[in-house]
Scaffold this active site. Structure first.
Site, PDB file in Angstrom:
ATOM      1  N   PRO A 184       0.813  -1.221   0.000  1.00  0.00           N
ATOM      2  CA  PRO A 184       0.000   0.000   0.000  1.00  0.00           C
ATOM      3  C   PRO A 184       0.847   1.272   0.000  1.00  0.00           C
ATOM      4  CG  PRO A 184      -0.169  -1.144   2.109  1.00  0.00           C
ATOM      5  CD  PRO A 184       0.584  -2.036   1.198  1.00  0.00           C
ATOM      6  N   GLU A 235       1.707  -8.088   8.674  1.00  0.00           N
ATOM      7  CA  GLU A 235       1.762  -6.619   8.630  1.00  0.00           C
ATOM      8  C   GLU A 235       2.813  -6.133   7.637  1.00  0.00           C
ATOM      9  OE1 GLU A 235      -0.692  -5.158  10.372  1.00  0.00           O
ATOM     10  OE2 GLU A 235      -1.144  -7.235  10.942  1.00  0.00           O
ATOM     11  N   ARG A 263      -1.089  -9.621 -21.079  1.00  0.00           N
ATOM     12  CA  ARG A 263      -1.831  -9.064 -22.212  1.00  0.00           C
ATOM     13  C   ARG A 263      -0.978  -8.155 -23.080  1.00  0.00           C
ATOM     14  NH1 ARG A 263      -7.170  -9.402 -21.864  1.00  0.00           N
ATOM     15  NH2 ARG A 263      -7.388  -7.489 -23.074  1.00  0.00           N
ATOM     16  N   ASP A 307      -5.232  -2.202 -28.262  1.00  0.00           N
ATOM     17  CA  ASP A 307      -4.661  -0.971 -28.812  1.00  0.00           C
ATOM     18  C   ASP A 307      -5.575   0.208 -28.551  1.00  0.00           C
ATOM     19  OD1 ASP A 307      -2.497  -2.328 -29.686  1.00  0.00           O
ATOM     20  OD2 ASP A 307      -3.155  -2.497 -31.765  1.00  0.00           O
TER      21      ASP A 307
HETATM   22  N1  4FN Z   1      -1.624  -4.876   1.972  1.00  0.00           N
HETATM   23  C1  4FN Z   1      -3.767   0.721   3.896  1.00  0.00           C
HETATM   24  C2  4FN Z   1      -3.027   1.199   4.990  1.00  0.00           C
HETATM   25  C3  4FN Z   1      -2.283   0.335   5.738  1.00  0.00           C
HETATM   26  C4  4FN Z   1      -2.240  -1.038   5.452  1.00  0.00           C
HETATM   27  C5  4FN Z   1      -2.963  -1.515   4.368  1.00  0.00           C
HETATM   28  C6  4FN Z   1      -2.938  -2.956   4.014  1.00  0.00           C
HETATM   29  C7  4FN Z   1      -1.068  -7.029   2.948  1.00  0.00           C
HETATM   30  C8  4FN Z   1       1.124  -7.251   4.155  1.00  0.00           C
HETATM   31  C9  4FN Z   1       0.381  -5.002   3.382  1.00  0.00           C
HETATM   32  C10 4FN Z   1      -2.788  -3.164   0.065  1.00  0.00           C
HETATM   33  C11 4FN Z   1      -3.370  -2.316  -0.870  1.00  0.00           C
HETATM   34  C12 4FN Z   1      -2.941  -2.307  -2.171  1.00  0.00           C
HETATM   35  C13 4FN Z   1      -0.339  -4.696  -2.359  1.00  0.00           C
HETATM   36  C14 4FN Z   1      -3.719  -0.638   3.597  1.00  0.00           C
HETATM   37  C15 4FN Z   1      -1.325  -4.015  -1.626  1.00  0.00           C
HETATM   38  C16 4FN Z   1      -1.758  -4.039  -0.296  1.00  0.00           C
HETATM   39  C17 4FN Z   1      -1.908  -3.153  -2.553  1.00  0.00           C
HETATM   40  C18 4FN Z   1      -1.131  -4.925   0.724  1.00  0.00           C
HETATM   41  C19 4FN Z   1      -0.307  -7.791   4.015  1.00  0.00           C
HETATM   42  C20 4FN Z   1       1.122  -5.748   4.447  1.00  0.00           C
HETATM   43  C21 4FN Z   1      -1.060  -5.528   3.152  1.00  0.00           C
HETATM   44  C22 4FN Z   1      -4.403   3.125   3.491  1.00  0.00           C
HETATM   45  C23 4FN Z   1      -4.188   1.578   1.599  1.00  0.00           C
HETATM   46  C24 4FN Z   1      -6.084   1.366   3.184  1.00  0.00           C
HETATM   47  C25 4FN Z   1      -1.949  -5.184   4.362  1.00  0.00           C
HETATM   48  C26 4FN Z   1      -4.610   1.696   3.057  1.00  0.00           C
HETATM   49  N2  4FN Z   1      -1.303  -3.316  -3.757  1.00  0.00           N
HETATM   50  N3  4FN Z   1      -2.035  -3.776   4.634  1.00  0.00           N
HETATM   51  O1  4FN Z   1      -3.695  -3.387   3.162  1.00  0.00           O
HETATM   52  O2  4FN Z   1      -0.191  -5.639   0.449  1.00  0.00           O
HETATM   53  O3  4FN Z   1      -0.372  -4.228  -3.633  1.00  0.00           O
END
Ligand code: 4FN
Length: 249
Positions: A88, A115, A153, A168
């Site tokens: 995130p 986390e 893709r 395209d």
């Molecule tokens: N997420 C937010 C704030 C704090 C934590 C999270 C969250 C998965 C390992 C990361 C989340 C979103 C988009 C990977 C979210 C993404 C992830 C992604 C992701 C477990 C730690 C976690 C402010 C965005 C709501 C959990 C906001 N794109 N933590 O989701 O990996 O790729």
């Protein structure tokens, strides 16, 4: 193109090559997908992959040593590949970033669980951080699967001729025009007449105008990163004028 994924859930990620466009690309060896499980690099009897955060608090982190060793193992096969941590904290992903990455070639996706991972590991090993959007999800795996689908893709030859032409038209950066199929009248709503008259020039122009107008209405942010030509500008102005007129009535 080769894609490596470091994940505690390899069976989940491998599902992405079981279906559709990605499945066919893998069958034709246009895409090579390899998953690496940090659990296979643990050294204790319980194969521990999580660890407690310094400073306390709820939740666990991914244990550093198994991740470090999994990364070292991937690097033996993909020395030059970019390592992308899906998180995130990353830059918001878009089609342009994916196009650039496919042009560069192989990539390694690192999927977080719990986390997340130790910040020093990010600093030492991660080349880029990408985010799919602002919502909480349970792990990076689904994000990696979205990236794999979208990147596949873009591999030359991965799409059939027709899908390739459609692709395209997406890459002009506009939203899609509305689409209609049978029946001609659905619960009293008729298909726009222009689509029924067989004049393909007129249909093309209508579709482009709808794409421009809908992008203007729903995603004005997308229009800001596009250079419209004079014809498109005129089509959009006509759409806006029509919209303002019907709004006043
Ligand atoms: N997420 C937010 C704030 C704090 C934590 C999270 C969250 C998965 C390992 C990361 C989340 C979103 C988009 C990977 C979210 C993404 C992830 C992604 C992701 C477990 C730690 C976690 C402010 C965005 C709501 C959990 C906001 N794109 N933590 O989701 O990996 O790729």
């Amino acid at each position: 193109m080769r894609i490596d994924v470091i994940t505690l859930f390899p069976e989940l990620v491998e599902q992405v090559i079981e279906y559709g466009v990605v499945g066919r690309a893998a069958e034709q060896d246009l895409l090579e997908l390899h998953c690496w499980n940090p659990r296979d690099y643990t050294r204790d009897r319980h194969r521990t992959v999580d660890d407690r955060p310094y400073g306390g608090g709820p939740g666990m982190l991914m244990k550093v040593q198994p991740l470090q060793d999994a990364i070292a193992a991937v690097r033996q096969h993909s020395a030059e590949a970019r390592l992308v941590y899906l998180s995130p904290q990353g830059q918001l992903l878009n089609q342009q970033k994916l196009e650039r990455q496919v042009a560069l070639g192989s990539v390694i996706f690192l999927c977080g669980r719990y986390e997340g991972i130790d910040e020093r590991l990010i600093q030492r090993e991660v080349d880029e951080e990408w985010s799919l959007g602002d919502y909480v999800i349970s792990g990076g795996e689904l994000a990696a699967m979205v990236c794999i689908d979208a990147m596949t893709r873009l591999i030359p030859g991965a799409l059939g001729h027709e899908a390739s032409a459609r692709q395209d038209s997406f890459s002009d950066g506009l939203l899609d025009c509305p689409h209609y199929t049978r029946p001609q009248e659905y619960l009293g709503d008729r298909v726009p007449g222009v689509l029924m008259n067989g004049n393909h020039r007129e249909i093309e122009t209508w579709r482009e105008q709808q794409a421009l107008g809908r992008t203007w209405q729903r995603r004005p942010d997308l229009l800001e990163s596009i250079e419209l030509d004079a014809r498109q500008r005129a089509l959009l102005d006509e759409y806006i004028a029509e919209f303002e007129k019907t709004r006043k009535r």
